[in-house]
Design a protein around this motif. Structure first.
Motif, PDB file in Angstrom:
ATOM      1  N   LEU A   1       0.624  -1.159  -0.006  1.00 47.97           N
ATOM      2  CA  LEU A   1      -0.069   0.003   0.182  1.00 47.97           C
ATOM      3  C   LEU A   1       0.875   1.318  -0.095  1.00 47.97           C
ATOM      4  N   ALA A   2       1.915   1.262   0.702  1.00 48.73           N
ATOM      5  CA  ALA A   2       2.680   2.330   0.671  1.00 48.73           C
ATOM      6  C   ALA A   2       3.736   2.586  -0.795  1.00 48.73           C
TER       7      ALA A   2
ATOM      8  N   ALA B   1       0.980   4.276  -3.001  1.00 47.74           N
ATOM      9  CA  ALA B   1       0.817   5.611  -2.673  1.00 47.74           C
ATOM     10  C   ALA B   1       1.891   6.593  -3.503  1.00 47.74           C
ATOM     11  N   GLY B   2       2.992   6.043  -3.785  1.00 53.15           N
ATOM     12  CA  GLY B   2       3.765   6.999  -4.658  1.00 53.15           C
ATOM     13  C   GLY B   2       3.740   6.623  -6.295  1.00 53.15           C
ATOM     14  N   CYS B   3       2.894   5.772  -6.585  1.00 53.79           N
ATOM     15  CA  CYS B   3       2.621   5.596  -8.198  1.00 53.79           C
ATOM     16  C   CYS B   3       1.740   6.493  -8.848  1.00 53.79           C
TER      17      CYS B   3
ATOM     18  N   GLU C   1     -11.528   5.832  -5.291  1.00 47.83           N
ATOM     19  CA  GLU C   1     -11.029   7.014  -4.161  1.00 47.83           C
ATOM     20  C   GLU C   1     -11.661   6.502  -2.977  1.00 47.83           C
TER      21      GLU C   1
ATOM     22  N   LEU D   1      -9.470   3.504  -1.637  1.00 48.11           N
ATOM     23  CA  LEU D   1      -7.921   3.976  -1.230  1.00 48.11           C
ATOM     24  C   LEU D   1      -8.066   4.856  -0.010  1.00 48.11           C
TER      25      LEU D   1
ATOM     26  N   LYS E   1      -8.044   2.997   3.272  1.00 50.05           N
ATOM     27  CA  LYS E   1      -6.675   2.583   3.461  1.00 50.05           C
ATOM     28  C   LYS E   1      -5.643   3.749   3.794  1.00 50.05           C
ATOM     29  N   ASN E   2      -6.306   4.841   3.929  1.00 52.31           N
ATOM     30  CA  ASN E   2      -5.736   6.155   4.334  1.00 52.31           C
ATOM     31  C   ASN E   2      -4.446   6.506   3.111  1.00 52.31           C
ATOM     32  N   ILE E   3      -4.924   6.198   1.792  1.00 50.37           N
ATOM     33  CA  ILE E   3      -4.424   6.590   0.662  1.00 50.37           C
ATOM     34  C   ILE E   3      -5.020   7.546  -0.079  1.00 50.37           C
ATOM     35  N   ARG E   4      -4.493   8.806  -0.241  1.00 49.49           N
ATOM     36  CA  ARG E   4      -5.024   9.923  -1.016  1.00 49.49           C
ATOM     37  C   ARG E   4      -4.167  10.178  -2.026  1.00 49.49           C
ATOM     38  N   LEU E   5      -4.531   9.914  -3.262  1.00 51.77           N
ATOM     39  CA  LEU E   5      -3.992  10.257  -4.617  1.00 51.77           C
ATOM     40  C   LEU E   5      -4.352  11.252  -5.452  1.00 51.77           C
TER      41      LEU E   5
END
Length: 292
Positions: free
Chosen positions: A183-184, A187-189, A205, A208, A211-215
């Motif tokens: 998941l980490a 987040a950078g992709c 959205e 994600l 999972k605490n991922i905001r892109l």
């Protein structure tokens, strides 16, 4: 103008006699004579010359008979059209569907329906989920199919299928090696996404965010095909429906990247106005949808 009187006049004028009109209408001659006299009094003109044998329309009668013939022909045509509609010999069905459903799931269903009911005119509009809901509320389509999040209290949402969103990459992309992505790392992709209003984007959205991922999307594209072609160049990844990439996965032009701890499944909705009337065509079409 009394249409019952008009029909009696037409029958008598067509048969050429009071008795002939009475036989056709299955009523007595006295009743026919009485109704005709009332009709002429109401109109203030003589419609039929009474002859020793039979009747003959007057000038006014000939004029009125032309209108009567056209009127009752239209009535018969309307009855036939309604019968055809009930039997699906004719009709129109306007369908709206979001991209995944309209582009990859409904075509086979539409083809099967067309083969069974060739007299029904079908139209399919493919838009994002937000636009489909707006068209339903505006009365521009009879039924919608959406892959997004339920948003209107005026609409009835029924799940008719389920779908999975998968992360896709070009076969030569470093992340397409087969190892699961964390998941980490996700987040950078750089990700490609549909525009705001797209059901696929809204579901992605939300999953994600859980999972605490905001892109922030690296690029926004309004076409699923454009997203697939861009991903195939290797510049970015994208979440798309597994339905939308079946052909590319089979051909090896795209690959799926597994993400640890993330699986995005979503219901697909059949959407209608609440308490909407089901036309015969729409009712028949619903029978062609796959059972869950």
């Amino acid at each position: 103008m009394n249409l019952n009187h008009l029909s009696i006049f037409q029958a008598v004028a067509a048969s050429g006699s009071i008795s002939g009109g009475a036989r056709e209408l299955h009523i007595s001659q006295s009743a026919v004579s009485k109704q005709l006299a009332e009709f002429e009094r109401a109109l203030g003109v003589l419609l039929l010359d009474r002859l020793p044998r039979g009747v003959r329309p007057t000038e006014a009668g000939r004029l009125l008979l032309g209108y009567a013939n056209r009127l009752f022909a239209i009535e018969a045509e309307a009855a036939q059209a309604l019968g055809d509609l009930q039997q699906l010999g004719r009709g129109r069905l306007a369908i709206g569907a979001s991209r995944t459903i309209g582009g990859y799931m409904l075509p086979d269903t539409l083809a099967a329906f067309r083969r069974r009911h060739p007299g029904v005119e079908l139209s399919l509009q493919v838009e994002n989920t937000q636009a489909i809901e707006a068209k339903l509320l505006a009365g521009e389509i009879d039924i919608g199919f959406a892959e997004g999040i339920v948003s209107s209290g005026l609409l009835d949402y029924q799940v008719f299928a389920e779908d999975e969103l998968v992360l896709i990459a070009a076969p030569g992309h470093p992340l397409a090696s087969g190892a699961a992505l964390s998941l980490a790392a996700l987040a950078g992709c750089p990700l490609l996404m549909h525009e705001v209003g797209s059901g696929t984007r809204a579901v992605t959205e939300r999953a994600l965010a859980a999972k605490n991922i905001r892109l922030r999307p690296a690029m926004t594209l309004a076409s699923t095909e454009a997203i697939k072609h861009t991903v195939a160049t290797g510049v970015a990844l994208a979440f798309l429906s597994a339905q939308a990439v079946r052909t590319e996965l089979k051909a090896g032009t795209l690959g799926v990247v597994e993400v640890k701890g993330l699986r995005i499944r979503r219901p697909l909705y059949r959407v209608q106005l609440k308490s909407a009337w089901l036309s015969p065509a729409l009712e028949a079409f619903l029978g062609f949808l796959p059972d869950r």
